[in-house]
Design a protein around this motif. Structure first.
Motif, PDB file in Angstrom:
ATOM      1  N   GLU A 157       8.092  -1.286 -11.207  1.00 21.29           N
ATOM      2  CA  GLU A 157       7.322  -1.624 -10.005  1.00 21.29           C
ATOM      3  C   GLU A 157       7.825  -0.821  -8.814  1.00 21.29           C
ATOM      4  OE1 GLU A 157       6.018  -3.699  -6.504  1.00 21.29           O
ATOM      5  OE2 GLU A 157       8.093  -3.584  -7.168  1.00 21.29           O
ATOM      6  N   ASP A 158       9.150  -0.708  -8.690  1.00 19.97           N
ATOM      7  CA  ASP A 158       9.714   0.096  -7.596  1.00 19.97           C
ATOM      8  C   ASP A 158       9.248   1.537  -7.684  1.00 19.97           C
ATOM      9  OD1 ASP A 158      11.007  -1.960  -6.429  1.00 19.97           O
ATOM     10  OD2 ASP A 158      12.961  -1.573  -7.366  1.00 19.97           O
ATOM     11  N   VAL A 159       9.209   2.055  -8.931  1.00 18.81           N
ATOM     12  CA  VAL A 159       8.808   3.444  -9.117  1.00 18.81           C
ATOM     13  C   VAL A 159       7.358   3.638  -8.706  1.00 18.81           C
ATOM     14  CG1 VAL A 159       8.338   5.180 -10.865  1.00 18.81           C
ATOM     15  CG2 VAL A 159      10.496   3.920 -10.912  1.00 18.81           C
ATOM     16  N   LEU A 160       6.485   2.742  -9.184  1.00 20.56           N
ATOM     17  CA  LEU A 160       5.062   2.868  -8.855  1.00 20.56           C
ATOM     18  C   LEU A 160       4.860   2.750  -7.346  1.00 20.56           C
ATOM     19  CD1 LEU A 160       3.445   0.762 -11.709  1.00 20.56           C
ATOM     20  CD2 LEU A 160       3.782   3.224 -11.580  1.00 20.56           C
ATOM     21  N   ASP A 161       5.649   1.861  -6.745  1.00 19.42           N
ATOM     22  CA  ASP A 161       5.531   1.642  -5.311  1.00 19.42           C
ATOM     23  C   ASP A 161       5.916   2.897  -4.526  1.00 19.42           C
ATOM     24  OD1 ASP A 161       4.758  -0.302  -3.461  1.00 19.42           O
ATOM     25  OD2 ASP A 161       6.845  -0.482  -2.784  1.00 19.42           O
ATOM     26  N   SER A 162       6.812   3.714  -5.101  1.00 21.05           N
ATOM     27  CA  SER A 162       7.285   4.882  -4.361  1.00 21.05           C
ATOM     28  C   SER A 162       6.369   6.088  -4.536  1.00 21.05           C
ATOM     29  CB  SER A 162       8.712   5.232  -4.796  1.00 21.05           C
ATOM     30  OG  SER A 162       8.682   5.693  -6.120  1.00 21.05           O
ATOM     31  N   VAL A 163       5.315   5.953  -5.347  1.00 23.50           N
ATOM     32  CA  VAL A 163       4.348   7.048  -5.438  1.00 23.50           C
ATOM     33  C   VAL A 163       3.599   7.111  -4.107  1.00 23.50           C
ATOM     34  CG1 VAL A 163       2.237   7.825  -6.580  1.00 23.50           C
ATOM     35  CG2 VAL A 163       4.101   6.848  -7.928  1.00 23.50           C
ATOM     36  N   PRO A 164       3.568   8.277  -3.451  1.00 21.49           N
ATOM     37  CA  PRO A 164       3.008   8.363  -2.096  1.00 21.49           C
ATOM     38  C   PRO A 164       1.562   7.863  -2.019  1.00 21.49           C
ATOM     39  CG  PRO A 164       4.100  10.402  -2.692  1.00 21.49           C
ATOM     40  CD  PRO A 164       4.080   9.566  -3.921  1.00 21.49           C
ATOM     41  N   THR A 165       1.269   7.149  -0.927  1.00 23.99           N
ATOM     42  CA  THR A 165      -0.072   6.604  -0.714  1.00 23.99           C
ATOM     43  C   THR A 165      -1.120   7.712  -0.672  1.00 23.99           C
ATOM     44  OG1 THR A 165       1.087   5.129   0.760  1.00 23.99           O
ATOM     45  CG2 THR A 165      -1.293   4.884   0.641  1.00 23.99           C
ATOM     46  N   LEU A 188       0.430   6.510 -12.540  1.00 21.75           N
ATOM     47  CA  LEU A 188       1.328   6.477 -13.704  1.00 21.75           C
ATOM     48  C   LEU A 188       1.901   7.850 -14.024  1.00 21.75           C
ATOM     49  CD1 LEU A 188       0.046   3.981 -16.401  1.00 21.75           C
ATOM     50  CD2 LEU A 188       2.168   3.945 -15.087  1.00 21.75           C
ATOM     51  N   PRO A 189       1.071   8.921 -14.107  1.00 26.34           N
ATOM     52  CA  PRO A 189       1.663  10.233 -14.372  1.00 26.34           C
ATOM     53  C   PRO A 189       2.650  10.652 -13.288  1.00 26.34           C
ATOM     54  CG  PRO A 189      -0.696  10.306 -14.740  1.00 26.34           C
ATOM     55  CD  PRO A 189      -0.401   8.970 -14.129  1.00 26.34           C
ATOM     56  N   ALA A 190       2.363  10.328 -12.025  1.00 23.86           N
ATOM     57  CA  ALA A 190       3.271  10.737 -10.959  1.00 23.86           C
ATOM     58  C   ALA A 190       4.624  10.044 -11.093  1.00 23.86           C
ATOM     59  CB  ALA A 190       2.648  10.428  -9.598  1.00 23.86           C
ATOM     60  N   GLY A 191       4.608   8.778 -11.541  1.00 27.56           N
ATOM     61  CA  GLY A 191       5.870   8.052 -11.648  1.00 27.56           C
ATOM     62  C   GLY A 191       6.423   8.045 -13.053  1.00 27.56           C
ATOM     63  N   ARG A 192       5.962   8.959 -13.886  1.00 29.73           N
ATOM     64  CA  ARG A 192       6.241   8.857 -15.318  1.00 29.73           C
ATOM     65  C   ARG A 192       7.733   8.814 -15.646  1.00 29.73           C
ATOM     66  NH1 ARG A 192       3.572  13.300 -18.928  1.00 29.73           N
ATOM     67  NH2 ARG A 192       1.514  12.426 -18.601  1.00 29.73           N
ATOM     68  N   SER A 193       8.511   9.693 -15.003  1.00 31.62           N
ATOM     69  CA  SER A 193       9.932   9.743 -15.376  1.00 31.62           C
ATOM     70  C   SER A 193      10.615   8.429 -14.994  1.00 31.62           C
ATOM     71  CB  SER A 193      10.605  10.934 -14.728  1.00 31.62           C
ATOM     72  OG  SER A 193      10.688  10.725 -13.346  1.00 31.62           O
ATOM     73  N   GLY A 194      10.235   7.883 -13.835  1.00 29.73           N
ATOM     74  CA  GLY A 194      10.829   6.615 -13.414  1.00 29.73           C
ATOM     75  C   GLY A 194      10.427   5.476 -14.329  1.00 29.73           C
ATOM     76  N   MET A 235      -4.005  -0.165   1.595  1.00 27.97           N
ATOM     77  CA  MET A 235      -3.206  -0.941   2.541  1.00 27.97           C
ATOM     78  C   MET A 235      -1.787  -1.098   2.026  1.00 27.97           C
ATOM     79  SD  MET A 235      -5.779  -3.903   3.709  1.00 27.97           S
ATOM     80  CE  MET A 235      -4.433  -5.038   3.603  1.00 27.97           C
ATOM     81  N   ARG A 236      -1.326  -0.048   1.385  1.00 27.99           N
ATOM     82  CA  ARG A 236      -0.011  -0.219   0.759  1.00 27.99           C
ATOM     83  C   ARG A 236       0.977   0.763   1.327  1.00 27.99           C
ATOM     84  NH1 ARG A 236       0.101  -1.011  -3.757  1.00 27.99           N
ATOM     85  NH2 ARG A 236      -2.013  -1.650  -4.204  1.00 27.99           N
ATOM     86  N   ARG A 267      -2.964   8.299  -3.863  1.00 28.14           N
ATOM     87  CA  ARG A 267      -4.020   7.337  -4.168  1.00 28.14           C
ATOM     88  C   ARG A 267      -5.245   7.600  -3.300  1.00 28.14           C
ATOM     89  NH1 ARG A 267       0.568   4.472  -3.847  1.00 28.14           N
ATOM     90  NH2 ARG A 267       1.351   3.562  -5.781  1.00 28.14           N
ATOM     91  N   ASP A 268      -4.975   7.836  -2.012  1.00 27.38           N
ATOM     92  CA  ASP A 268      -6.096   8.084  -1.093  1.00 27.38           C
ATOM     93  C   ASP A 268      -6.904   9.280  -1.552  1.00 27.38           C
ATOM     94  OD1 ASP A 268      -5.235   5.967   0.315  1.00 27.38           O
ATOM     95  OD2 ASP A 268      -4.232   7.131   1.903  1.00 27.38           O
ATOM     96  N   ALA A 269      -6.189  10.322  -1.997  1.00 24.03           N
ATOM     97  CA  ALA A 269      -6.889  11.527  -2.450  1.00 24.03           C
ATOM     98  C   ALA A 269      -7.784  11.195  -3.638  1.00 24.03           C
ATOM     99  CB  ALA A 269      -5.873  12.596  -2.834  1.00 24.03           C
ATOM    100  N   GLY A 270      -7.240  10.420  -4.566  1.00 22.84           N
ATOM    101  CA  GLY A 270      -8.018  10.047  -5.744  1.00 22.84           C
ATOM    102  C   GLY A 270      -9.248   9.245  -5.365  1.00 22.84           C
ATOM    103  N   LEU A 271      -9.022   8.252  -4.478  1.00 24.23           N
ATOM    104  CA  LEU A 271     -10.141   7.405  -4.076  1.00 24.23           C
ATOM    105  C   LEU A 271     -11.188   8.237  -3.337  1.00 24.23           C
ATOM    106  CD1 LEU A 271      -8.099   4.293  -2.932  1.00 24.23           C
ATOM    107  CD2 LEU A 271      -9.623   4.429  -4.910  1.00 24.23           C
ATOM    108  N   ALA A 272     -10.713   9.189  -2.528  1.00 21.11           N
ATOM    109  CA  ALA A 272     -11.632  10.029  -1.767  1.00 21.11           C
ATOM    110  C   ALA A 272     -12.491  10.881  -2.696  1.00 21.11           C
ATOM    111  CB  ALA A 272     -10.850  10.923  -0.815  1.00 21.11           C
ATOM    112  N   LEU A 273     -11.923  11.200  -3.873  1.00 20.46           N
ATOM    113  CA  LEU A 273     -12.697  11.985  -4.840  1.00 20.46           C
ATOM    114  C   LEU A 273     -13.689  11.126  -5.607  1.00 20.46           C
ATOM    115  CD1 LEU A 273      -9.917  14.283  -6.281  1.00 20.46           C
ATOM    116  CD2 LEU A 273     -11.919  14.998  -4.975  1.00 20.46           C
ATOM    117  N   GLY A 274     -13.689   9.826  -5.305  1.00 23.85           N
ATOM    118  CA  GLY A 274     -14.645   8.947  -5.967  1.00 23.85           C
ATOM    119  C   GLY A 274     -14.136   8.349  -7.254  1.00 23.85           C
ATOM    120  N   MET A 275     -12.833   8.389  -7.467  1.00 24.55           N
ATOM    121  CA  MET A 275     -12.288   7.773  -8.676  1.00 24.55           C
ATOM    122  C   MET A 275     -12.317   6.261  -8.535  1.00 24.55           C
ATOM    123  SD  MET A 275      -8.962  10.174  -9.226  1.00 24.55           S
ATOM    124  CE  MET A 275      -8.552   9.929 -10.938  1.00 24.55           C
TER     125      MET A 275
END
Lengths: 303, 299
Positions: free
Chosen positions: B165-173, B195-201, A4-5, B176-184
């Motif tokens: 926080e801004d950097v983590l927030d800008s990682v595309p949803t 974290l790896p996706a936003g690493r440079s930020g 939901m983000r 996350r959805d893909a990860g959750l869909a894989l059962g993570m």
């Protein structure tokens, strides 16, 4: 309970809340100004330098301006060196100093076409201060020298409790620091090359020394008598072992008994003229010298 | 709709942006040259044995830089070690874990924290913090390197938190959805994807935080005691220390222009500049390398 983000907006409600609180605080402090000075002062005197002198200089300036509204005196601190440097650079009219002008500052001033004139405007005792609970009451100059140079490191060695000694000093740009180094650590001997212990805390303000002395029973510091408050303990000092110990007061300073006392100076660029001259004459008057006494310094002029 | 090929305003705007862009670089270069011009004479006027000595007492011509350099380093490193994990964890909590309403309260407060002037933090440190530390740890005095470390960590936190926080927030949803869909699990999504996706930020956030710590002057001047001792053992963390920034701030006002002391203070500034420059370069190199690796992964 998942995705939901995204780029959702931050609500502005908390900001409004903060603004409200801030506004309330500000509002309580802001009352309409009633005592705005009407007439703009015709003459402005720039006065800068010694932090030891800054409160005294401010008190003088306030009293003088209340009688002579045509003159405005702007007082700033920063240290004796700062004030004298400003005088050398021609940016102030009067420099306050808790030490005499150095030879190199004199040379620099003359290179700029300025001849600094010296006025002794008050005297000051440097009080050695400790925490009120410290049982030590008196020290000789030699003991103070050994403490600040790091030869004595525990209070037991001078008859105190079993505690480490924490040394407090003003920064090296302070005239008080230089005076203490020359007259106390080196006992006035120009051949003596004793230095402050490297463990000495160099605090940027008199207030910093006050705060630490008031709350730390290990601490020993020094500062102008005008900065000593009720909640610090001053030590009686004797010039040499066997000689009497004197507490720092106006009487013992004027009688030449208290050994750590010095003159306080004002410097002008060349012979003072006009408003600056009148101001300096007033400073040496009985009325202004009474303020000196009120602020814990020692008046000059012998009255 | 008529379309002008290249309008005058567009030309002007482009030029203006160009000038602004270049001026930033020119300014840094000018600062650098100014520092070199004023600082380098120190190495000729003061014997090197004095500059690399262990004693700093400029009014008697002792210009040993080691106490200042080491003082700055231990305080900055200490603040970094404390603030990085805390800041990152807070950023992750705000961006990934906290419910929206908690986040809406926390974020502005963190930003307000970033706006507290350093002199106010120093004042609190001097009056409240250092005395409490002295009593709690039974130290001779509370004005120690460690007090400086704690306060600087506190000051670096809001920068790290809000940028990270801004950097983590800008990682595309969708990531996350893909990860959750894989059962993570949620933790796996945060640790392995966001974290790896936003690493440079995130690294930029950490660098900005450390940058605030090393350049900070007022707070350290008020709480570290400013004693120019050589910090060599871990116990020295709980003793006073003097930093390069506090030294420049405390002594520059007093010093006669053109004197050896004046040039040495600029040399201290130059040393500080070189250290931050090297740290920033190192960080930039890490960031660039990661961008390349990221591009490889995407292609």
């Amino acid at each position: 309970m998942h995705s939901m983000r995204g780029q959702h907006k931050t609500s502005i409600i908390p900001y409004c809340l903060l603004l409200l609180i801030g506004g309330a605080l500000l509002g309580s402090g802001c009352r309409p100004q009633t005592d705005t000075p009407v007439a703009a002062a015709a003459t402005a005197i720039q006065n800068k330098g010694s932090d030891t002198l800054v409160n005294l200089a401010l008190a003088w300036a306030e009293r003088y301006q209340s009688v002579h509204p045509e003159v405005s005196v702007a007082v700033t601190g920063g240290g004796s060196g700062t004030g004298l440097t400003a005088l050398v650079n021609g940016t102030v009219d009067i420099a306050n100093a808790s030490r005499q002008i150095k030879a190199e500052e004199m040379t620099a001033a003359e290179a700029n076409g300025i001849t600094p004139m010296e006025f002794v405007i008050a005297r000051d005792a440097i009080a050695v201060v400790v925490h009120p609970s410290n049982p030590v009451d008196q020290l000789t100059l030699q003991q103070i020298s050994d403490i600040f140079s790091g030869k004595i490191t525990r209070w037991t060695e001078v008859g105190g409790e079993d505690r480490p000694i924490v040394l407090l000093s003003r920064e090296t740009n302070s005239g008080t620091h230089v005076y203490f180094l020359e007259e106390v650590l080196r006992l006035g001997d120009s051949e003596n090359k004793t230095l402050f212990s490297t463990d000495t805390l160099l605090l940027p303000s008199s207030e910093g020394i006050g705060v630490e002395v008031r709350q730390n029973p290990n601490a020993i510091g020094y500062d102008g008598l005008g900065y000593v408050t009720e909640d610090m303990k001053t030590l009686a000092v004797s010039a040499a072992p066997g000689e009497p110990y004197w507490p720092p007061t106006a009487e013992t300073v004027n009688a030449g008994q208290y050994p750590i006392a010095r003159d306080l100076y004002m410097y002008t660029a060349g012979e003072p003229t006009g408003a600056i001259k009148t101001y300096l004459e007033w400073i040496l008057s009985a009325e202004a010298q009474q303020i000196v006494l009120d602020l814990g310094f020692v008046p000059v002029g012998g009255e | 709709m008529k379309r002008q090929p290249v309008s005058l305003s567009e030309f002007l705007i482009e030029r203006a942006i160009q000038v602004f862009g270049i001026s930033a670089i020119v300014l840094v270069a000018l600062i650098f040259f100014f520092l070199i011009r004023e600082g380098v004479p120190a190495f000729f006027e003061v014997p090197l044995s004095s500059l690399f000595g262990a004693r700093w007492y400029p009014i008697e011509d002792y210009f040993g830089l080691w106490p200042l350099i080491l003082g700055s380093l231990i305080i900055t490193l200490g603040a970094a070690i404390l603030s990085l994990p805390l800041g990152l964890a807070t950023a992750i909590f705000i961006a990934e874990i906290a419910p929206t309403w908690v986040r809406d309260i926390l974020k502005p407060f963190v930003e307000v924290l970033a706006g507290i002037p350093s002199v106010v933090i120093g004042f609190i440190g001097m009056l409240v913090f250092a005395p409490a530390l002295r009593v709690a740890l039974n130290l001779p005095t509370g004005l120690t390197a460690f007090s400086g470390i704690l306060l600087l960590a506190w000051m670096a936190l809001p920068t790290i938190v809000s940028v990270a926080e801004d950097v983590l927030d800008s990682v595309p949803t969708t990531y996350r959805d893909a990860g959750l869909a894989l059962g993570m699990t949620r933790w796996q999504v945060i640790w392995r994807i966001v974290l790896p996706a936003g690493r440079s930020g995130v690294l930029t956030a950490l660098m900005l935080g450390v940058g605030r710590a090393i350049g900070e002057t007022m707070t350290v001047m008020m709480v570290t005691g400013n004693a120019p001792r050589l910090p060599l053992t871990p116990a020295d963390l709980f003793m006073p220390a003097r930093t390069m920034t506090a030294t420049i701030a405390a002594e520059m006002g007093e010093v006669a222009q053109g004197s050896p002391h004046y040039h040495v203070l600029f040399a201290v500034g130059l040393t500080l500049f070189v250290i931050t420059f090297v740290v920033n370069m190192a960080a930039a190199m890490v960031v660039f390398r990661q961008v390349k690796r990221g591009e490889r992964m995407l292609s």
